[in-house]
Structures are given as structure tokens and as C-alpha cells.
Write an enzyme that holds these catalytic residues in place. Structure first.
Site, PDB file in Angstrom:
ATOM      1  N   GLY A  46    -102.396  20.222 -24.074  1.00  0.00           N
ATOM      2  CA  GLY A  46    -103.725  19.635 -23.865  1.00  0.00           C
ATOM      3  C   GLY A  46    -104.233  18.808 -25.032  1.00  0.00           C
ATOM      4  O   GLY A  46    -104.840  17.754 -24.826  1.00  0.00           O
ATOM      5  N   ASP A  67     -91.816  19.749 -28.169  1.00  0.00           N
ATOM      6  CA  ASP A  67     -92.351  20.738 -27.227  1.00  0.00           C
ATOM      7  C   ASP A  67     -91.175  21.324 -26.460  1.00  0.00           C
ATOM      8  O   ASP A  67     -90.188  20.634 -26.225  1.00  0.00           O
ATOM      9  CB  ASP A  67     -93.337  20.093 -26.243  1.00  0.00           C
ATOM     10  CG  ASP A  67     -94.299  21.112 -25.630  1.00  0.00           C
ATOM     11  OD1 ASP A  67     -95.515  20.995 -25.853  1.00  0.00           O
ATOM     12  OD2 ASP A  67     -93.825  22.055 -24.945  1.00  0.00           O
ATOM     13  N   LYS A  90     -92.048  17.872 -21.313  1.00  0.00           N
ATOM     14  CA  LYS A  90     -93.303  17.255 -21.740  1.00  0.00           C
ATOM     15  C   LYS A  90     -93.037  16.091 -22.690  1.00  0.00           C
ATOM     16  O   LYS A  90     -93.734  15.079 -22.653  1.00  0.00           O
ATOM     17  CB  LYS A  90     -94.210  18.297 -22.413  1.00  0.00           C
ATOM     18  CG  LYS A  90     -94.867  19.244 -21.416  1.00  0.00           C
ATOM     19  CD  LYS A  90     -95.827  20.202 -22.111  1.00  0.00           C
ATOM     20  CE  LYS A  90     -96.529  21.081 -21.088  1.00  0.00           C
ATOM     21  NZ  LYS A  90     -97.410  22.092 -21.723  1.00  0.00           N
ATOM     22  N   CYS A 220    -104.429  34.632 -17.802  1.00  0.00           N
ATOM     23  CA  CYS A 220    -104.452  33.176 -17.942  1.00  0.00           C
ATOM     24  C   CYS A 220    -105.582  32.726 -18.861  1.00  0.00           C
ATOM     25  O   CYS A 220    -106.732  33.111 -18.681  1.00  0.00           O
ATOM     26  CB  CYS A 220    -104.609  32.544 -16.569  1.00  0.00           C
ATOM     27  SG  CYS A 220    -104.452  30.765 -16.596  1.00  0.00           S
ATOM     28  N   CYS A 273    -100.381  34.733 -51.799  1.00  0.00           N
ATOM     29  CA  CYS A 273     -99.860  34.367 -50.474  1.00  0.00           C
ATOM     30  C   CYS A 273     -98.451  34.935 -50.269  1.00  0.00           C
ATOM     31  O   CYS A 273     -97.644  34.981 -51.197  1.00  0.00           O
ATOM     32  CB  CYS A 273     -99.819  32.844 -50.332  1.00  0.00           C
ATOM     33  SG  CYS A 273     -99.225  32.294 -48.732  1.00  0.00           S
ATOM     34  N   CYS A 278     -95.211  28.404 -50.513  1.00  0.00           N
ATOM     35  CA  CYS A 278     -96.619  28.126 -50.834  1.00  0.00           C
ATOM     36  C   CYS A 278     -96.871  28.413 -52.315  1.00  0.00           C
ATOM     37  O   CYS A 278     -97.522  27.620 -53.001  1.00  0.00           O
ATOM     38  CB  CYS A 278     -97.535  28.972 -49.952  1.00  0.00           C
ATOM     39  SG  CYS A 278     -99.283  28.877 -50.405  1.00  0.00           S
TER      40      CYS A 278
HETATM   41  P1  ATP Z   1    -101.177  27.303 -21.097  1.00  0.00           P
HETATM   42  O1  ATP Z   1    -100.708  28.208 -22.208  1.00  0.00           O
HETATM   43  O2  ATP Z   1    -102.639  27.426 -20.813  1.00  0.00           O
HETATM   44  O3  ATP Z   1    -100.320  27.282 -19.884  1.00  0.00           O
HETATM   45  P2  ATP Z   1     -99.987  25.198 -22.589  1.00  0.00           P
HETATM   46  O4  ATP Z   1     -98.865  26.144 -22.831  1.00  0.00           O
HETATM   47  O5  ATP Z   1     -99.690  23.840 -22.057  1.00  0.00           O
HETATM   48  O6  ATP Z   1    -101.064  25.845 -21.658  1.00  0.00           O
HETATM   49  P3  ATP Z   1    -101.582  23.944 -24.687  1.00  0.00           P
HETATM   50  O7  ATP Z   1    -102.557  24.564 -25.613  1.00  0.00           O
HETATM   51  O8  ATP Z   1    -102.095  22.917 -23.724  1.00  0.00           O
HETATM   52  O9  ATP Z   1    -100.828  25.102 -23.944  1.00  0.00           O
HETATM   53  O10 ATP Z   1    -100.448  23.256 -25.535  1.00  0.00           O
HETATM   54  C1  ATP Z   1     -99.651  23.897 -26.475  1.00  0.00           C
HETATM   55  C2  ATP Z   1     -98.284  23.271 -26.406  1.00  0.00           C
HETATM   56  O11 ATP Z   1     -97.495  23.746 -27.497  1.00  0.00           O
HETATM   57  C3  ATP Z   1     -97.565  23.612 -25.115  1.00  0.00           C
HETATM   58  O12 ATP Z   1     -97.142  22.428 -24.478  1.00  0.00           O
HETATM   59  C4  ATP Z   1     -96.385  24.453 -25.588  1.00  0.00           C
HETATM   60  O13 ATP Z   1     -95.223  24.268 -24.801  1.00  0.00           O
HETATM   61  C5  ATP Z   1     -96.186  23.978 -27.021  1.00  0.00           C
HETATM   62  N1  ATP Z   1     -95.533  24.988 -27.864  1.00  0.00           N
HETATM   63  C6  ATP Z   1     -95.983  26.223 -28.153  1.00  0.00           C
HETATM   64  N2  ATP Z   1     -95.112  26.893 -28.945  1.00  0.00           N
HETATM   65  C7  ATP Z   1     -94.077  26.049 -29.166  1.00  0.00           C
HETATM   66  C8  ATP Z   1     -92.837  26.150 -29.898  1.00  0.00           C
HETATM   67  N3  ATP Z   1     -92.505  27.275 -30.553  1.00  0.00           N
HETATM   68  N4  ATP Z   1     -92.001  25.093 -29.908  1.00  0.00           N
HETATM   69  C9  ATP Z   1     -92.314  23.958 -29.240  1.00  0.00           C
HETATM   70  N5  ATP Z   1     -93.459  23.797 -28.526  1.00  0.00           N
HETATM   71  C10 ATP Z   1     -94.333  24.823 -28.491  1.00  0.00           C
HETATM   72 ZN    ZN Z   2    -100.146  30.198 -48.711  1.00  0.00          ZN
END
Ligand code: ATP
Ligand code: ZN
Length: 299
Positions: A46, A67, A90, A220, A273, A278
Site C-alpha cells: 500500500g 517484494d 508485485k 485481518c 544497541c 550500529c
Molecule cells: P495485508 O498484510 O493487509 O494483506 P500487504 O501484505 O500487502 O497487506 P502492505 O502494508 O500493503 O501489506 O505492504 C507491505 C509489503 O511488504 C507487502 O507487499 C509485503 O509482501 C512486503 N513484504 C513484507 N515482508 C517482506 C519481506 N520479508 N521481503 C519482501 N517483501 C516483504
Molecule cells: Zn542501533
């Protein structure tokens, strides 16, 4: 007159003319530099997809998109993806749309999970690679990109982006939208100079609750294209200020949509940390303090 109308038309058909006006107005020194910059966006959901579109329309030089997910019909309550893209990764769907909007942007699609061993390797390697289109860089850095934008929705992925950026001494901006979809934040992370994500995770600080305990299996999360659009706007606005060196980049900016409240704060690094990279960056930052002070005095 006819001549006047025609020249106006010519100016309007050039998408850059209105952006270049920022330069004429004295807001940015050299808007055209935008084409030299490479930005990595982790998470094309999003917030990340909309951020990618904004940067594409601004004429960014190169975008690296990460992604592991595919487009679902359930994503249609967000901006950017279209129903006919359901089933595509995506990152590929994003490249398809973005290349139509601005064919000049160099787009790289990485459909992978950055938290796996293999995914992390490819992630790191891609961040190090220099932009083939850039002939000269004014700094010799280990990263081949200028900024990382984190748009993931979970703690583990943020910790991995944190690890990569600490290792590469790479500035990044983290973003997030709350599970109830009515608030969000962005945070600037400069290794050694500001708190890293392991020094003080912002969501934990802001809510007092560990994000993992909020993410319940099978429940959800709420989602609003409005909140995500606002957070993406704040994120990219600060990315542009950072890259083109105008205005002030917010160290932390919260967004509470119920009250239209935008809290800001600054976070110093934690000398205790748990992230060793870091601590190394903190040491380097302290060692360079006399040089920084002398430069500041000379100005
Ligand atoms: P929902 O969780 O509500 O179904 P979403 O997974 O699309 O929605 P968003 O907040 O819209 O969540 O977007 C986060 C994005 O980050 C997603 O497209 C998700 O696939 C991506 N993402 C999360 N963790 C990883 C990861 N470890 N590696 C690559 N992409 C990631
Ligand atoms: Zn740190």
C-alpha cells in the site's frame, strides 16, 4: 495570440517543466539531479507502490523494487495495482505500470523475501551494485544507491533492512501504517548518527506494544488507501528533500488521522544497541566529530 498558445502547449506537454519550476523559484538548486539518483524500495504494498509511482513521476533515475508477494484481488482497496494484474508478482506488476508512466526510469524487479539467507544475499548485492547509467559519483561509498525506503509491514523485515543499511552505512527512511489503519509514521535513519531500528523500534516506542503481539494470525488488518497515500506522500516528500537538499528532512514524523496530529521527535543512537554494525557506525560518527565541527566553523 496563436504563437503564445502554441508555446504554452509545448511547455505543458513536457512533464519536467512544472517540476523544473521548483528550480526557477529557488526551492531546489538543481532539480535535474533527480535523474542521477537510485532509490531502493522494500515492500511494494500500500505505501511502497504509491511511493514508487510518485518517484517515477518525479523523474527519479533508478528504482530497485523488492517484494515476495503477488497481486491479489484483496489489494484493490489500495491504490496503484489494477485487477488485470492479479497473479503477477508485485514487483513485475509495478515495473509494468511504472515503465508506461515514465520509460526513462531504470527499473529493477526483485521478487524475493529479504529475511531468507538467499534473499538477503541478493538484496545486499543489488544495493552494492552501481548504477550503470551513472558515469560519475561525487562520493566513494560501498552502496550503489542513494536512499532506501522501507515500506514493509512487519518487524522482522524492518530488522533486516536495518541490518543491511547499518552494514553498508546507508541512510534509509522507514515507514509504517498501524493495524487499525488510522495512523502512520516515517523515520529517518542515518547509521551512527540517529537511532537505528534496533536502538529503539519506533512502533514499540509509539504504542508501548511490540508489533508482533499485534499481528495475530488469521486476523485481518484494517487498511485505508487514504492513510497509506498520506504516509507515502510524507515519505517521498522527505526523500526528495534528502536527495535534492532542500528544506528540512524530518527525523521522525507521526500521523494521527483521527486528530490530524503530526508528532515529531528525534532519537539519538543507543550506545548499548544490540546491533554490532550500529555500534561500529556510532564509533565512526564520534571519531569524525572534530572534522564535522571544523567544517561547521569554516562555514
Ligand atoms: P495485508 O498484510 O493487509 O494483506 P500487504 O501484505 O500487502 O497487506 P502492505 O502494508 O500493503 O501489506 O505492504 C507491505 C509489503 O511488504 C507487502 O507487499 C509485503 O509482501 C512486503 N513484504 C513484507 N515482508 C517482506 C519481506 N520479508 N521481503 C519482501 N517483501 C516483504
Ligand atoms: Zn542501533
Amino acid at each position: 495570440s496563436k504563437v503564445k498558445e502554441m508555446s504554452a502547449e509545448v511547455v505543458d506537454s513536457n512533464p519536467y517543466s512544472r517540476l523544473m519550476a521548483l528550480q526557477r523559484m529557488g526551492i531546489v538548486e538543481n532539480y535535474e539531479r533527480i535523474r542521477d539518483f537510485s532509490v531502493a524500495i522494500v515492500g511494494i504494498g500500500g505505501v511502497g507502490s504509491v511511493s514508487a509511482e510518485m518517484l517515477t513521476r518525479c523523474g527519479i533515475g533508478r528504482l530497485l523494487l523488492y517484494d515476495y508477494d503477488t497481486v491479489e484481488l484483496a489489494n484493490m482497496n489500495r491504490l496503484f495495482f489494477r485487477p488485470e494484474q492479479v497473479g503477477m508478482t508485485k514487483t513485475d506488476a509495478a515495473v509494468q505500470t511504472l515503465s508506461e508512466i515514465n520509460p526513462d526510469v531504470v527499473l529493477e524487479s526483485y521478487s524475493l523475501n529479504i529475511t531468507t539467507v538467499k534473499g538477503f544475499e541478493v538484496f545486499m548485492e543489488s544495493l552494492r551494485r552501481q548504477n550503470p547509467k551513472n558515469s560519475v559519483r561525487d562520493d566513494a561509498r560501498s552502496a550503489g544507491i542513494d536512499l532506501v525506503l522501507s515500506c514493509v509491514d512487519n518487524y522482522e523485515a524492518r530488522m533486516v533492512v536495518n541490518q543491511a543499511c547499518n552494514e553498508l552505512n546507508q541512510t534509509w527512511i522507514e515507514s509504517g501504517v498501524s493495524e487499525d489503519a488510522v495512523s502512520g509514521h516515517i523515520q529517518l535513519l542515518i547509521p551512527g548518527e540517529t537511532a537505528c531500528f534496533a536502538c529503539a523500534p519506533p512502533l514499540v516506542v509509539a504504542s508501548g506494544v511490540d508489533e508482533r503481539t499485534l499481528k495475530r494470525e488469521g486476523v485481518c488488518a484494517a487498511s485505508l488507501p487514504t492513510t497509506m497515500g498520506v504516509v507515502a506522500g510524507l515519505l517521498v516528500q522527505n526523500a526528495l528533500k534528502f536527495l535534492l537538499k532542500f528544506g528540512e528532512v524530518s527525523p521522525y514524523l507521526g500521523y494521527n488521522s483521527l486528530k490530524d496530529f503530526f508528532p515529531t521527535m528525534e532519537m539519538r543512537p543507543n550506545p548499548q544497541c544490540s546491533n554490532s554494525a550500529c555500534l561500529e557506525r556510532q564509533k565512526e560518527y564520534l571519531l569524525a566529530k572534530p572534522v564535522r565541527d571544523a567544517l561547521a566553523k569554516a562555514k
